[in-house]
Enzyme design. Structure first.
Site, PDB file in Angstrom:
ATOM      1  N   ASN A  30       0.912  -1.304   0.202  1.00 56.91           N
ATOM      2  CA  ASN A  30      -0.125   0.050  -0.071  1.00 56.91           C
ATOM      3  C   ASN A  30       0.751   1.502   0.081  1.00 56.91           C
ATOM      4  O   ASN A  30       0.739   2.326   0.871  1.00 56.91           O
ATOM      5  CB  ASN A  30      -0.979   0.034   1.184  1.00 56.91           C
ATOM      6  N   HIS A  56      -8.724   4.024   7.979  1.00 54.74           N
ATOM      7  CA  HIS A  56      -9.030   2.721   7.456  1.00 54.74           C
ATOM      8  C   HIS A  56     -10.487   2.287   7.736  1.00 54.74           C
ATOM      9  O   HIS A  56     -10.897   1.392   7.036  1.00 54.74           O
ATOM     10  CB  HIS A  56      -8.122   1.826   8.042  1.00 54.74           C
TER      11      HIS A  56
END
EC number: 2.3.1.-
Length: 502
Positions: A325, A356
């Site tokens: 990521n 998140h």
């Protein structure tokens, strides 16, 4: 077909359509044939159509979030708009995540419209800070990466919507800088400075567009293999089996840790598939070119989000997180870590957790990850230098650290997959919190070393994904172009050349 499967199929179909649209976009709407206005309009309309097809009327959230953020930028002004945009975009995302998780379908990923909103939130906040840097802050107060990314004029509403909602990245990203995207739309992304093998600057510019076909084909092959692995292996190795009562009661510790590793490794290909396909779509449209290496080979990883080989062969937490990521790690660094006035590591951790989502398992993973990261760094700083001189010892050290890292990563991310507190604590308690305790003991025995040099001391307190502050940023960027005459061509060439030298 279950509801979750229905939306998964929708997502894949939409991404495959986006891939075909990207090829058409590059062929028939090339910047040499079509005006930037047309390219913006088509990219935006196609993106909104894909969002509507995949998520239904939930896609309106994308437009609402972007529209209100743009309005905030216009009425607040460049001095403080980055703060207001940051609070609004992250707050709107959080409200949508809470609604989806706790009101509609806890634990289900069907109609997960919050996924694209996470990328749009990154774009909104990144651009707000880049405009603030370019139009309010003094040039000498900016870091090299901030100077290269700074936006010197306010984007139009069309440019803003195109950046946030274009068809290439609306479903799965990845994040890209606003200047890179505008350069691509306006046909300036290939005017990259060449660097000879001896490192000397060459002022010639590439006149023809390099073909992305080989890069796209390679990434589609990775997508196919990842999808095949996911469909055949992943379902036979469920992560939930790690907390199966019979398995915990009968399996030996080596068997349990081996299954922990293979089950979490089997959970990764779905991310490999989604992120690599997203990267291939951008490349197929002609976006993502990062210049040439010293051998003259094209590089199409400007906005790549992962490096699979480095992930699977990681011998440290740092190596794993540096290659996983990637664009999100860079976003956290740019909007939080570099700008924090106190406790940057804590502030960055909090931002990452909020972004998140709201599943408790995410927070358990991040808390565990911090502990594991500090312990791994302490071991590396205090022990590694004893093993690097002898090739044999170095090989043994790499093997042991690879095994330890893979198990520790798997142990850390179990709550991220299980989502809820109860099954996560069931797993950790069944392991007697062994790696948590081991990490604490490591930190007591091997404290983190701190040097007297300010730069080194600062480095020792950085998150693992943010240690190379300028190097990692410039490595990912080499197509910084001007958006108006205020950003000089000489400075532009310097930015590109520094990036290619990396």
């Amino acid at each position: 077909m279950t509801r979750g499967s229905y939306f998964t199929v929708n997502f894949v179909v939409c991404q495959l359509f986006a891939l075909l649209a990207a090829i058409w976009f590059r062929t028939y709407l090339h910047s040499s044939k079509t005006s930037p206005f047309i390219r913006h309009v088509v990219a935006t309309l196609l993106g909104l159509y894909l969002a509507l097809f995949c998520f239904g009327w939930y896609a309106l959230h994308f437009v609402i979030q972007s529209g209100i953020s743009y309005y905030i930028m216009i009425i607040i002004g460049v001095e403080n708009m980055h703060k207001y945009c940051f609070v609004f975009a992250l707050g709107y995302l959080t409200v949508c995540q809470i609604t989806r998780v706790y009101i509609f379908d806890y634990g289900q990923y069907s109609a997960d419209f919050s996924g694209p909103m996470m990328i749009i939130t990154q774009k909104i906040t990144s651009l707000a800070f880049e405009i603030h840097d370019g139009m309010f802050r003094k040039n000498e107060d900016l870091t090299p990466s901030q100077r290269c990314l700074a936006v010197r004029r306010m984007p139009s509403l069309l440019e803003y919507l195109s950046y946030n909602c274009n068809f290439m990245g609306i479903l799965a990203g990845p994040l890209c800088s606003y200047k890179d995207y505008i350069n691509f739309i306006e046909g300036r992304s290939y005017q990259l400075q060449q660097s000879e093998a001896n490192g000397k600057e060459d002022t010639k510019y590439e006149q023809t567009d390099p073909s992305p076909n080989i890069a796209v084909a390679q990434k589609l092959l990775v997508c196919g293999l990842s999808l095949l692995f996911h469909m055949t292996i992943t379902k036979t190795l469920p992560v939930e089996y790690n907390i199966d009562e019979n398995f915990r009661a009968t399996a030996s510790w080596p068997v349990r840790f081996f299954y922990l590793y293979v089950s979490l490794m089997a959970a990764r290909p779905k991310y490999y598939f989604a992120w690599t396909l997203a990267d291939a779509i951008n490349n197929a449209a002609g976006f993502g070119f990062r210049g040439y290496d010293k051998n003259g080979v094209t590089r199409w990883d400007l906005i790549s989000n992962l490096r699979i080989q480095q992930i699977e062969s990681s011998t440290s937490f740092k190596m794993f997180l540096d290659n996983w990521n990637i664009q999100t790690a860079l976003w956290l660094k740019r909007v939080c870590y570099e700008r924090a006035t106190f406790s940057p590591t804590i502030q960055t951790f909090i931002l990452s957790a909020i972004w998140h989502g709201v599943y408790p398992g995410y927070y358990l993973t991040f808390l565990t990850g911090v502990l594991m990261t500090l312990a791994a760094r302490a071991i590396r700083n205090n022990i590694r230098h004893y093993f690097v001189e002898s090739p044999t010892l170095k090989l043994c050290y790499d093997i042991v650290t690879w095994m330890t890292t893979q198990v520790a990563i798997s142990y850390t991310v179990v709550p991220f997959v299980l989502l809820s507190v109860k099954p996560s604590l069931t797993f950790y308690s069944s392991c007697y919190f062994c790696l948590h305790i081991a990490s604490i003991l490591v930190l007591l025995v091997f404290p983190l070393k701190r040097t007297q040099k300010g730069s080194k001391k600062h480095e020792s307190t950085q998150p693992v994904w943010s240690k190379k502050l300028e190097e990692e940023n410039l490595l990912q960027k080499n197509s910084y172009s001007t958006t108006n005459n205020s950003f000089s061509q000489k400075e532009e060439i310097t930015c590109r050349y520094q990036a290619l030298k990396q």
